[in-house]
Design a protein around this motif. Structure first.
Motif, mmCIF file in Angstrom:
data_model
loop_
_atom_site.group_PDB
_atom_site.id
_atom_site.type_symbol
_atom_site.label_atom_id
_atom_site.label_comp_id
_atom_site.label_asym_id
_atom_site.label_seq_id
_atom_site.Cartn_x
_atom_site.Cartn_y
_atom_site.Cartn_z
ATOM 1 N N ARG A 9 -57.624 1.567 -60.954
ATOM 2 C CA ARG A 9 -57.431 1.670 -62.411
ATOM 3 C C ARG A 9 -56.051 2.248 -62.725
ATOM 4 O O ARG A 9 -55.348 1.766 -63.613
ATOM 5 C CB ARG A 9 -58.539 2.550 -63.000
ATOM 6 C CG ARG A 9 -58.653 2.451 -64.477
ATOM 7 C CD ARG A 9 -59.985 2.993 -64.958
ATOM 8 N NE ARG A 9 -60.062 2.753 -66.393
ATOM 9 C CZ ARG A 9 -60.445 3.645 -67.274
ATOM 10 N NH1 ARG A 9 -60.844 4.836 -66.884
ATOM 11 N NH2 ARG A 9 -60.449 3.348 -68.549
ATOM 12 N N THR B 227 -59.807 5.975 -61.047
ATOM 13 C CA THR B 227 -59.777 5.428 -59.697
ATOM 14 C C THR B 227 -58.375 4.928 -59.359
ATOM 15 O O THR B 227 -57.588 4.598 -60.258
ATOM 16 C CB THR B 227 -60.770 4.260 -59.570
ATOM 17 O OG1 THR B 227 -60.364 3.218 -60.465
ATOM 18 C CG2 THR B 227 -62.196 4.698 -59.900
ATOM 19 N N ALA C 82 -63.232 7.374 -65.649
ATOM 20 C CA ALA C 82 -62.866 7.204 -64.243
ATOM 21 C C ALA C 82 -61.361 7.037 -64.069
ATOM 22 O O ALA C 82 -60.718 6.285 -64.809
ATOM 23 C CB ALA C 82 -63.594 5.990 -63.663
#
Length: 105
Positions: free
Chosen positions: A86, A83, A81
């Protein structure tokens, strides 16, 4: 030369982390060997950097750079991921690494 050793150690940390992931619990010979060689090389290069840098600085930069590189390559190569939160956290780690390195320069 000390910074080259340190950042090379961090690059090898990224290699061994990705190889460890690919080794499937050290059950795949090729990735397991890459892991072993890269891990040893990383620690050897870190030990060279520690001859001239404070341990706290060198270790933080080594682990931080390795963490940033591993996280980014995990996203790029392994489909992990990416995101916004993140990526922001990774950017903060990277900023801390640069700040710390500049205080030792």
């Amino acid at each position: 030369m000390v910074w080259i050793s340190l950042f090379s150690a961090a690059a090898l940390e990224v290699v061994w982390a990705l190889a460890l992931k690919r080794s499937d619990g050290l059950s795949q010979l090729g990735p397991s060997l890459v892991f072993l060689v890269a891990a040893i090389g990383s620690v050897v290069l870190l030990s060279l950097a520690l001859q001239r840098l404070p341990v706290g600085t060198a270790y933080a930069i080594w682990t931080g750079t390795g963490a940033v590189g591993t996280a980014l390559l995990g996203m790029a190569l392994l489909g992990e991921a990416a995101t916004p939160s993140r990526l922001a956290a990774i950017a903060l780690i990277a900023a801390g690494i640069v700040w710390l390195a500049l205080t030792e320069a």
